[in-house]
Motif scaffolding. Structure first.
Motif, mmCIF file in Angstrom:
data_model
loop_
_atom_site.group_PDB
_atom_site.id
_atom_site.type_symbol
_atom_site.label_atom_id
_atom_site.label_comp_id
_atom_site.label_asym_id
_atom_site.label_seq_id
_atom_site.Cartn_x
_atom_site.Cartn_y
_atom_site.Cartn_z
ATOM 1 N N THR A 18 37.151 -29.524 -33.940
ATOM 2 C CA THR A 18 35.978 -28.648 -33.977
ATOM 3 C C THR A 18 36.141 -27.488 -32.995
ATOM 4 O OG1 THR A 18 34.877 -30.079 -32.375
ATOM 5 C CG2 THR A 18 34.405 -30.478 -34.682
ATOM 6 N N ASP A 19 35.509 -26.362 -33.351
ATOM 7 C CA ASP A 19 35.507 -25.193 -32.471
ATOM 8 C C ASP A 19 34.755 -25.521 -31.185
ATOM 9 O OD1 ASP A 19 36.872 -23.677 -34.312
ATOM 10 O OD2 ASP A 19 35.149 -22.475 -34.932
ATOM 11 N N ILE A 20 35.095 -24.770 -30.144
ATOM 12 C CA ILE A 20 34.370 -24.903 -28.875
ATOM 13 C C ILE A 20 33.851 -23.531 -28.473
ATOM 14 C CG2 ILE A 20 35.650 -26.923 -28.063
ATOM 15 C CD1 ILE A 20 37.308 -25.024 -26.275
ATOM 16 N N ASP A 21 32.899 -23.524 -27.525
ATOM 17 C CA ASP A 21 32.429 -22.243 -26.989
ATOM 18 C C ASP A 21 32.640 -22.229 -25.483
ATOM 19 O OD1 ASP A 21 30.289 -23.685 -25.849
ATOM 20 O OD2 ASP A 21 28.958 -23.249 -27.536
ATOM 21 N N SER A 22 32.235 -21.144 -24.858
ATOM 22 C CA SER A 22 32.514 -20.973 -23.428
ATOM 23 C C SER A 22 31.748 -21.967 -22.555
ATOM 24 C CB SER A 22 32.195 -19.545 -22.995
ATOM 25 O OG SER A 22 30.863 -19.238 -23.331
ATOM 26 N N ASP A 23 30.778 -22.686 -23.137
ATOM 27 C CA ASP A 23 30.036 -23.700 -22.382
ATOM 28 C C ASP A 23 30.725 -25.064 -22.401
ATOM 29 O OD1 ASP A 23 28.031 -21.886 -21.765
ATOM 30 O OD2 ASP A 23 26.898 -22.336 -23.596
ATOM 31 N N TYR A 24 31.892 -25.153 -23.037
ATOM 32 C CA TYR A 24 32.565 -26.459 -23.097
ATOM 33 C C TYR A 24 32.782 -26.956 -21.668
ATOM 34 C CZ TYR A 24 35.574 -30.244 -24.581
ATOM 35 O OH TYR A 24 36.086 -31.497 -24.808
ATOM 36 N N PRO A 25 32.373 -28.218 -21.369
ATOM 37 C CA PRO A 25 32.408 -28.703 -19.992
ATOM 38 C C PRO A 25 33.816 -28.715 -19.380
ATOM 39 C CG PRO A 25 31.668 -30.440 -21.523
ATOM 40 C CD PRO A 25 31.853 -29.190 -22.314
ATOM 41 N N LEU A 78 61.494 -12.209 -25.434
ATOM 42 C CA LEU A 78 60.170 -12.518 -25.984
ATOM 43 C C LEU A 78 59.768 -13.957 -25.664
ATOM 44 C CD1 LEU A 78 57.737 -11.728 -27.804
ATOM 45 C CD2 LEU A 78 59.053 -12.586 -29.721
ATOM 46 N N LEU A 79 60.680 -14.892 -25.896
ATOM 47 C CA LEU A 79 60.381 -16.311 -25.681
ATOM 48 C C LEU A 79 60.198 -16.636 -24.205
ATOM 49 C CD1 LEU A 79 62.836 -17.832 -28.290
ATOM 50 C CD2 LEU A 79 60.349 -17.792 -28.457
ATOM 51 N N SER A 80 60.961 -15.958 -23.323
ATOM 52 C CA SER A 80 60.875 -16.279 -21.896
ATOM 53 C C SER A 80 59.547 -15.848 -21.296
ATOM 54 C CB SER A 80 62.026 -15.634 -21.119
ATOM 55 O OG SER A 80 61.867 -14.233 -21.110
ATOM 56 N N GLY A 81 58.910 -14.838 -21.895
ATOM 57 C CA GLY A 81 57.662 -14.357 -21.316
ATOM 58 C C GLY A 81 56.418 -14.800 -22.050
ATOM 59 N N PHE A 82 56.552 -15.748 -22.985
ATOM 60 C CA PHE A 82 55.391 -16.108 -23.807
ATOM 61 C C PHE A 82 54.734 -17.385 -23.312
ATOM 62 C CE2 PHE A 82 52.903 -17.644 -27.326
ATOM 63 C CZ PHE A 82 52.330 -16.482 -27.813
ATOM 64 N N LYS A 83 53.542 -17.222 -22.748
ATOM 65 C CA LYS A 83 52.738 -18.363 -22.279
ATOM 66 C C LYS A 83 51.294 -18.036 -22.636
ATOM 67 C CE LYS A 83 51.399 -20.882 -18.135
ATOM 68 N NZ LYS A 83 51.561 -21.067 -16.690
ATOM 69 N N ARG A 84 50.696 -18.871 -23.481
ATOM 70 C CA ARG A 84 49.383 -18.512 -23.993
ATOM 71 C C ARG A 84 48.536 -19.723 -24.340
ATOM 72 N NH1 ARG A 84 49.638 -13.542 -27.627
ATOM 73 N NH2 ARG A 84 50.923 -12.981 -25.862
ATOM 74 N N VAL A 85 47.216 -19.538 -24.186
ATOM 75 C CA VAL A 85 46.219 -20.530 -24.603
ATOM 76 C C VAL A 85 45.547 -19.999 -25.867
ATOM 77 C CG1 VAL A 85 44.052 -21.681 -23.995
ATOM 78 C CG2 VAL A 85 45.805 -21.302 -22.237
ATOM 79 N N PHE A 86 45.428 -20.869 -26.875
ATOM 80 C CA PHE A 86 44.777 -20.522 -28.143
ATOM 81 C C PHE A 86 43.515 -21.369 -28.294
ATOM 82 C CE2 PHE A 86 49.156 -19.363 -28.662
ATOM 83 C CZ PHE A 86 49.183 -18.292 -29.551
ATOM 84 N N ILE A 87 42.371 -20.717 -28.393
ATOM 85 C CA ILE A 87 41.095 -21.405 -28.586
ATOM 86 C C ILE A 87 40.555 -21.019 -29.965
ATOM 87 C CG2 ILE A 87 38.713 -21.645 -27.751
ATOM 88 C CD1 ILE A 87 39.826 -20.976 -24.913
ATOM 89 N N ASN A 88 40.103 -22.010 -30.726
ATOM 90 C CA ASN A 88 39.527 -21.802 -32.068
ATOM 91 C C ASN A 88 40.456 -20.993 -32.970
ATOM 92 O OD1 ASN A 88 37.358 -23.118 -30.908
ATOM 93 N ND2 ASN A 88 36.077 -21.301 -30.745
ATOM 94 N N LYS A 131 37.758 -13.821 -25.468
ATOM 95 C CA LYS A 131 37.936 -12.533 -26.150
ATOM 96 C C LYS A 131 38.745 -12.796 -27.414
ATOM 97 C CE LYS A 131 37.728 -9.597 -22.104
ATOM 98 N NZ LYS A 131 38.518 -9.275 -20.928
ATOM 99 N N PRO A 132 38.330 -12.191 -28.550
ATOM 100 C CA PRO A 132 39.045 -12.424 -29.811
ATOM 101 C C PRO A 132 40.335 -11.612 -29.905
ATOM 102 C CG PRO A 132 37.139 -11.002 -30.177
ATOM 103 C CD PRO A 132 37.123 -11.365 -28.722
ATOM 104 N N HIS A 133 41.340 -12.201 -30.558
ATOM 105 C CA HIS A 133 42.626 -11.547 -30.803
ATOM 106 C C HIS A 133 43.062 -11.835 -32.233
ATOM 107 C CE1 HIS A 133 43.474 -10.826 -26.485
ATOM 108 N NE2 HIS A 133 42.788 -11.940 -26.318
ATOM 109 N N THR A 134 43.744 -10.875 -32.831
ATOM 110 C CA THR A 134 44.445 -11.075 -34.097
ATOM 111 C C THR A 134 45.863 -10.598 -33.869
ATOM 112 O OG1 THR A 134 42.445 -10.703 -35.397
ATOM 113 C CG2 THR A 134 44.551 -10.508 -36.549
ATOM 114 N N GLU A 135 46.824 -11.508 -34.010
ATOM 115 C CA GLU A 135 48.218 -11.162 -33.727
ATOM 116 C C GLU A 135 49.140 -11.723 -34.795
ATOM 117 O OE1 GLU A 135 49.783 -11.151 -29.548
ATOM 118 O OE2 GLU A 135 47.951 -12.306 -29.202
#
Length: 196
Positions: A18-25, A78-88, A131-135
């Motif tokens: 399920t999706d979460i929002d910014s209030d997720y504990p 590209l691979l060495s510098g890629f560190k990211r969190v994906f939400i929803n 913040k939303p992203h499309t990549e």
């Protein structure tokens, strides 16, 4: 804090998250714990279901792939510098001819199989500031993201191999869910009461 990684056979790995929002504990500490857990297990990605949470959250750090000598200098960079969190996250499109690559999973230790995936994907997601992203991602980066995305959809990489290969792995998979496997990171096995 290092969390136990949920092993194959646990129902949480089959849930549509399920999706979460910014209030997720305590989201910030959850993400920090997931990074620590992933690095301790030498992973390049980790999804929330793998630590027992059925939410649409995963993280990726592809820097270990940057050491592959078969890659071009641009790919390594590209691979060495890629560190990211994906939400929803949502994969909006997949394109190109599928290609095969040997994959493994922290929830399914000691099993690696060739999996066919599309080489290019377009993803919408939220970052840690919501913040939303499309990549668009391609190559190994797209593959790692697709693997982690599958987790939040309740899909495992073993679902993408032939039924014959799955039958051949049945005993090994059953042993993993029973904890009859040696791992050097903390895991929670569905057929046991506590993590080890």
């Amino acid at each position: 804090m290092i969390l136990p990684i949920v092993a194959y056979g646990d129902p949480v790995l089959r849930k549509m998250c399920t999706d979460i929002d910014s209030d997720y504990p305590e989201l910030d500490s959850l993400i920090a714990n997931m990074w620590e857990t992933m690095y301790k297990a030498n992973g390049v990605g980790l999804a929330a279901p793998q630590i027992g949470k059925a939410i649409r959250l995963f993280l990726v750090d592809t820097s270990p792939f940057a050491e592959d000598e078969d890659l071009s200098p641009e790919e390594r960079h590209l691979l060495s510098g890629f560190k990211r969190v994906f939400i929803n996250a949502k994969i909006e499109s997949e394109s190109g001819s599928k290609w095969s690559f040997n994959e493994g999973c922290l929830s399914i230790p000691d099993i690696r199989e060739d999996v066919n995936r599309h080489p290019e994907i377009q993803v919408t997601y939220l970052d840690t500031d919501f913040k939303p992203h499309t990549e668009t991602f391609d190559g190994l980066l797209a593959r790692v993201i697709q693997h982690e995305y599958d987790h939040i959809e309740g899909v495992l990489f073993t679902d993408k191999i032939s039924s014959l290969k799955r039958r051949l792995l049945k005993g090994k998979l059953a042993n993993i869910s029973r904890g009859k496997i040696a791992v050097d990171y903390k895991m929670r096995f569905p057929a046991q009461k506590k993590a080890r």
